[in-house]
Design an enzyme around this catalytic site. Structure first.
Site, mmCIF file in Angstrom:
data_model
loop_
_atom_site.group_PDB
_atom_site.id
_atom_site.type_symbol
_atom_site.label_atom_id
_atom_site.label_comp_id
_atom_site.label_asym_id
_atom_site.label_seq_id
_atom_site.Cartn_x
_atom_site.Cartn_y
_atom_site.Cartn_z
ATOM 1 N N TYR A 255 1.044 -1.252 0.007
ATOM 2 C CA TYR A 255 -0.287 -0.179 0.153
ATOM 3 C C TYR A 255 0.352 1.631 0.199
ATOM 4 O O TYR A 255 1.059 2.199 0.915
ATOM 5 C CB TYR A 255 -0.423 -0.443 1.348
ATOM 6 C CG TYR A 255 -2.250 -0.952 0.657
ATOM 7 C CD1 TYR A 255 -2.934 -0.181 1.014
ATOM 8 C CD2 TYR A 255 -2.031 -2.083 0.769
ATOM 9 C CE1 TYR A 255 -4.243 -1.015 0.112
ATOM 10 C CE2 TYR A 255 -2.978 -3.158 1.444
ATOM 11 C CZ TYR A 255 -4.143 -2.049 0.390
ATOM 12 O OH TYR A 255 -4.896 -3.315 0.366
ATOM 13 N N LYS B 9 -4.594 -12.171 11.679
ATOM 14 C CA LYS B 9 -4.164 -11.029 12.383
ATOM 15 C C LYS B 9 -3.572 -11.010 14.007
ATOM 16 O O LYS B 9 -3.011 -11.735 13.905
ATOM 17 C CB LYS B 9 -5.298 -9.904 12.731
ATOM 18 C CG LYS B 9 -5.600 -9.457 11.245
ATOM 19 C CD LYS B 9 -6.263 -7.378 10.893
ATOM 20 C CE LYS B 9 -6.090 -7.370 9.510
ATOM 21 N NZ LYS B 9 -4.955 -7.126 8.851
#
Length: 429
Positions: A17, A265
């Site tokens: 990103y 996560k």
């Protein structure tokens, strides 16, 4: 060697990103301890976003590290096709004991995106195996479920997915449920009910969309309707799982239960990569057959890696301790108090909270968006102050590790107000 890390990094690494042409040099981190990360110049930063929402108990947790070290000297890896091992069995047993009772089987993968891919393949092949032709998928607008092709397909169409638009499969996108639109949503689903294989959703909080939040009551009602229409439900708890919503799982807020759940996560406390997809007995049984072509043909080289399983077991032990549960409640209460202060600030709008997740929007003349450039100024200012807060455009949020102290949280809050006041008189585009 620490002094030239940025130059060496720029020469060889492509960061996620990140527009590498215009990006600042990456900050070299050489150590982590508790809520802090330390760079190569000795500066420390409070990790207020849990390193992309994964670090539950702080960095370099000694108990998790010790457990992994012990496992490393026993068994580091074994193929999980035709073989098994104690950490994988124990982790599955422990996790299933905490989930809704209909979750009966565990399938291991290696990250959140692939956990979602597995879930989608389970649902599509389930309908195929039982002789039905249901191929449409239902998802929320603004959804984010990962960056692999299946996960992109069920994520909201955006600039992120535009280059691949013609290659993504068809998805029916609906609004998140609120009291005013529930009947309309039911009508939309009813119209396509016989064609929909599954409904995938982020429960209570749409993280990457900008921490958009919705109520458990309305989601439960929508889920109940889908259940009556025989639409399988995939609950993506990659972000919301393991205490982030104030309960162990977002499922604990809901009166209806999903058929499939996805985890990653915080699963290993942020220590090692791992993904898990759990499912009901009914879905599992649809793959049991003398016909080998009804097998779920999916796997990863590091499926159920013993080290990652051990990290998850250790993290789960810490999560279930009374102290950790009290810490979660304390963070929630502190967030709630600070939210009231934020609401009074002239630069703030749409302050919202679910569990340990606190989010707010900076008032700007630009549209609320991931590409809103306002957040960059604030991000840089917080870094100067030794705090990592990574905005989603003009949406800012806190998702701290559970080990953060009241004093450390107050320090973060104080600096947020100071930064807001600092920029208050400047023109924010």
């Amino acid at each position: 060697m620490h002094n030239d890390l940025q130059k060496r990094d720029r020469a060889v690494n492509w960061h996620p990103y990140t527009q590498m042409k215009t990006a600042d040099d990456a900050i070299p981190i050489v150590k982590g301890k508790g809520v802090y990360l330390y760079d190569n110049k000795g500066k420390k930063y409070i990790d207020a976003v849990s390193s992309w929402w994964v670090t539950l108990h702080g960095h370099a947790h000694p108990y998790i590290a010790r457990r992994i070290s012990e496992q490393l000297n026993t068994l580091e890896q074994v193929i999980f096709a035709g073989f098994t091992h104690e950490p994988a069995i124990q982790l599955s047993e422990n996790l299933l004991s905490l989930l809704p009772k209909n979750q009966q089987k565990v399938f291991y993968s290696d990250n959140g995106s692939t956990a979602v891919e597995v879930a989608l393949k389970m649902c599509i092949q389930y309908t195929y195996n039982i002789g039905k032709s249901k191929t449409k998928v239902l998802a929320f607008k603004n959804a984010y479920h990962g960056d692999t092709f299946g996960a992109m397909s069920v994520s909201g169409r955006s600039a992120w997915t535009k280059p691949f638009g013609d290659m993504l499969f068809e998805v029916v996108f609906i609004d998140i449920p609120v009291k005013e639109n529930l009947e309309n949503l039911k009508e939309q689903i009813d119209h396509l009910g016989d064609e929909i294989a599954c409904f995938i959703y982020e429960p209570l909080v749409q993280g990457a969309a900008g921490m958009l939040m919705h109520d458990a009551e309305n989601l439960s009602e929508l889920m109940k309707f889908c259940r009556n229409k025989e639409i399988l439900m995939i609950q993506d708890e990659v972000f919301t799982g393991f205490g982030r919503t104030g309960k162990l799982f977002a499922a604990d807020h809901l009166s209806e239960k999903p058929d499939i759940m996805c985890f990653s996560k915080g699963l290993t406390g942020g220590t090692m990569p791992m993904g898990i997809t759990t499912c009901s007995e009914e879905i599992y049984n649809a793959f049991l057959s003398d016909d080998k072509y009804k097998t779920l043909f999916h796997g990863h080289s590091f499926t159920a890696n013993p080290l990652a399983c051990t990290a998850a077991l250790a993290s789960m032990e810490i999560l279930l301790q009374e102290k950790t549960q009290l810490d979660i409640q304390r963070i929630m209460e502190q967030h709630s108090g600070f939210a009231e202060i934020l609401k009074q600030h002239p630069m703030m709008e749409n302050v919202r909270q679910t569990g340990t997740i606190l989010a707010w929007e900076l008032k700007t003349t630009q549209q609320t968006s991931y590409f809103n450039e306002t957040g960059k100024m604030f991000y840089d200012e917080f870094l100067q102050r030794g705090i990592i807060i990574r905005p989603l455009g003009n949406v800012m949020y806190l998702v701290p590790p559970y080990c953060i102290t009241s004093e450390e949280l107050d320090f973060v809050y104080q600096n947020i107000i100071e930064v807001l006041d600092h920029f208050k008189n400047e023109k924010i585009n």
